[in-house]
Design a protein around this motif. Structure first.
Motif, PDB file in Angstrom:
ATOM      1  N   ARG A   1      20.098   8.318  -1.204  1.00 32.66           N
ATOM      2  CA  ARG A   1      19.562   9.674  -1.393  1.00 32.66           C
ATOM      3  C   ARG A   1      20.640  10.604  -1.934  1.00 32.66           C
ATOM      4  NH1 ARG A   1      14.858  11.030   0.073  1.00 32.66           N
ATOM      5  NH2 ARG A   1      15.447  13.212   0.389  1.00 32.66           N
TER       6      ARG A   1
ATOM      7  N   MET B   1      16.213  13.488  -8.399  1.00 34.55           N
ATOM      8  CA  MET B   1      15.456  12.359  -7.853  1.00 34.55           C
ATOM      9  C   MET B   1      15.937  11.946  -6.460  1.00 34.55           C
ATOM     10  SD  MET B   1      13.083  11.564 -10.065  1.00 34.55           S
ATOM     11  CE  MET B   1      12.595   9.881  -9.680  1.00 34.55           C
TER      12      MET B   1
ATOM     13  N   TRP C   1      11.484  14.322 -17.639  1.00 33.04           N
ATOM     14  CA  TRP C   1      10.952  14.458 -16.275  1.00 33.04           C
ATOM     15  C   TRP C   1       9.607  13.744 -16.154  1.00 33.04           C
ATOM     16  CZ3 TRP C   1      12.161  14.846 -11.574  1.00 33.04           C
ATOM     17  CH2 TRP C   1      11.247  15.261 -10.598  1.00 33.04           C
TER      18      TRP C   1
ATOM     19  N   GLU D   1      13.178  -0.977  -3.910  1.00 33.23           N
ATOM     20  CA  GLU D   1      14.132   0.137  -4.021  1.00 33.23           C
ATOM     21  C   GLU D   1      14.105   0.758  -5.415  1.00 33.23           C
ATOM     22  OE1 GLU D   1      18.033   0.779  -1.818  1.00 33.23           O
ATOM     23  OE2 GLU D   1      18.060  -1.379  -2.155  1.00 33.23           O
ATOM     24  N   PHE D   2      14.585   1.986  -5.489  1.00 28.10           N
ATOM     25  CA  PHE D   2      14.778   2.708  -6.744  1.00 28.10           C
ATOM     26  C   PHE D   2      16.262   3.048  -6.801  1.00 28.10           C
ATOM     27  CE2 PHE D   2      12.468   5.650  -9.846  1.00 28.10           C
ATOM     28  CZ  PHE D   2      13.611   6.006 -10.538  1.00 28.10           C
TER      29      PHE D   2
ATOM     30  N   ASN E   1       7.355   2.825  -8.825  1.00 37.18           N
ATOM     31  CA  ASN E   1       8.145   2.399  -7.672  1.00 37.18           C
ATOM     32  C   ASN E   1       7.328   2.488  -6.385  1.00 37.18           C
ATOM     33  OD1 ASN E   1      10.450   3.751  -5.495  1.00 37.18           O
ATOM     34  ND2 ASN E   1      10.783   1.710  -6.311  1.00 37.18           N
ATOM     35  N   ARG E   2       6.526   3.521  -6.256  1.00 37.65           N
ATOM     36  CA  ARG E   2       5.689   3.685  -5.064  1.00 37.65           C
ATOM     37  C   ARG E   2       4.640   2.575  -4.962  1.00 37.65           C
ATOM     38  NH1 ARG E   2       6.499   8.805  -2.854  1.00 37.65           N
ATOM     39  NH2 ARG E   2       7.628  10.225  -4.254  1.00 37.65           N
TER      40      ARG E   2
ATOM     41  N   ASP F   1       8.780   6.790 -10.979  1.00 35.55           N
ATOM     42  CA  ASP F   1       8.716   6.967  -9.524  1.00 35.55           C
ATOM     43  C   ASP F   1       7.369   6.502  -8.985  1.00 35.55           C
ATOM     44  OD1 ASP F   1      10.003   7.820  -7.121  1.00 35.55           O
ATOM     45  OD2 ASP F   1       8.763   9.615  -7.122  1.00 35.55           O
ATOM     46  N   GLU F   2       6.307   6.780  -9.733  1.00 36.98           N
ATOM     47  CA  GLU F   2       4.970   6.337  -9.324  1.00 36.98           C
ATOM     48  C   GLU F   2       4.884   4.815  -9.310  1.00 36.98           C
ATOM     49  OE1 GLU F   2       0.370   6.660 -10.976  1.00 36.98           O
ATOM     50  OE2 GLU F   2       1.827   8.214 -11.523  1.00 36.98           O
TER      51      GLU F   2
ATOM     52  N   LYS G   1      17.780   9.394  -5.296  1.00 37.39           N
ATOM     53  CA  LYS G   1      17.594   7.986  -4.985  1.00 37.39           C
ATOM     54  C   LYS G   1      18.952   7.364  -4.632  1.00 37.39           C
ATOM     55  CE  LYS G   1      13.199   8.073  -6.165  1.00 37.39           C
ATOM     56  NZ  LYS G   1      12.113   7.873  -5.190  1.00 37.39           N
TER      57      LYS G   1
ATOM     58  N   MET H   1      10.306  10.105 -15.817  1.00 40.19           N
ATOM     59  CA  MET H   1      10.885   9.777 -14.517  1.00 40.19           C
ATOM     60  C   MET H   1       9.825   9.805 -13.418  1.00 40.19           C
ATOM     61  SD  MET H   1      13.781   8.627 -13.619  1.00 40.19           S
ATOM     62  CE  MET H   1      14.689   9.069 -15.105  1.00 40.19           C
ATOM     63  N   CYS H   2       8.893  10.743 -13.504  1.00 43.59           N
ATOM     64  CA  CYS H   2       7.792  10.792 -12.533  1.00 43.59           C
ATOM     65  C   CYS H   2       6.920   9.545 -12.630  1.00 43.59           C
ATOM     66  CB  CYS H   2       6.947  12.050 -12.752  1.00 43.59           C
ATOM     67  SG  CYS H   2       7.762  13.580 -12.250  1.00 43.59           S
TER      68      CYS H   2
END
Length: 265
Positions: free
Chosen positions: A226, A208, A179, A34-35, A189-190, A186-187, A210, A182-183
């Protein structure tokens, strides 16, 4: 089949003094991968919550599990093994000015008692992942704020953790650099890393979308999937109401026979 839980808080409380709740009866769980953002105004309990994950702080009461390990009663000798599972990105523990970027990141491996044979390969690989390998020999006063944030992230990631905890990671960055960072998170996290971020950044949290845990006066007042930034975090009236309820609760605990006005639900 239910996802495995990476983090569980069960009725966690932290008092810093009589009537001074840092956290009040906080319960939640976070699934593997999870994020999650933890939001709230200054003093709401965000940093306290994050520091409990790595046993920098212990709760006054309640239990915390990290990847199946109950950490509140963990012996001191086992804490380095816990911290191998959790990367910590905390600006308050900044880079050492007399060590270069490579050495600063390597220190995280030393602190968690990693095998020395892994140092060079792991540090080099991690600096490449976050995009600052070309700055490995530079000192902290020679790199930009954006590069500093990436080095702090590298220091958190070099132990190859399953969980990353970041406290205000974008606090000193302009909007573009924030930003970018944060990207990158997110990467990660993926790729399967569980991400838990304490943040004041309303715009980034809203963009985001999340999961968002909202704290007010140490109490978890919202847990949304979300979600955008929950402005209840800055509701002064609600914060005052919670503080009054906390004081009444403590008075009742100290003097059980005392009748006070009951709070409206």
């Amino acid at each position: 089949m239910e996802q495995e839980k990476d983090i569980i808080f069960k009725n966690v409380e932290k008092l810093y003094g009589p009537g001074e709740y840092a956290l009040e009866n906080v319960s939640f769980s976070i699934d593997q991968g999870e994020f999650v953002f933890v939001i709230g105004k200054s003093g709401a309990g965000k940093s306290t919550l994050l520091k409990m994950l790595t046993r920098q702080l212990r709760p006054t009461s309640g239990q915390i599990w990290v990847r199946g390990t109950e950490v509140t009663s963990l012996p001191q000798r086992e804490i380095p093994f816990l911290r191998r599972q959790i990367g910590q990105m905390q600006a308050e523990y900044g880079l050492l000015p007399d060590r270069n970027v490579y050495e600063n990141v390597e220190l995280a491996m030393r602190a968690t008692q990693q095998p020395k044979r892994l140092y060079k390969r792991r540090v080099t690989q991690t600096l490449r992942t976050v995009g600052v390998l070309h700055r490995a020999m530079a000192f902290p006063d020679e790199i930009s704020a954006g590069e500093t944030a990436r080095v702090l992230l590298a220091r958190a990631l070099v132990v190859n953790p399953g969980i990353l905890v970041a406290d205000e990671p974008t606090a000193n960055l302009d909007s573009d650099k924030a930003w970018d960072l944060m990207c990158l998170l997110d990467e990660l996290n993926r790729l399967g890393v569980t991400i838990v971020i304490g943040s004041h950044d309303r715009e980034l949290v809203s963009i985001m979308k999340k999961r968002v845990l909202t704290l007010s006066a140490g109490r978890l007042i919202a847990d949304e999937k979300r979600a955008v930034y929950n402005y209840r975090a800055f509701d002064v009236i609600e914060e005052r109401r919670i503080r009054n309820e906390q004081k009444q609760r403590l008075r009742t605990a100290v003097h059980p026979g005392t009748s006070g006005s009951s709070s409206q639900q």
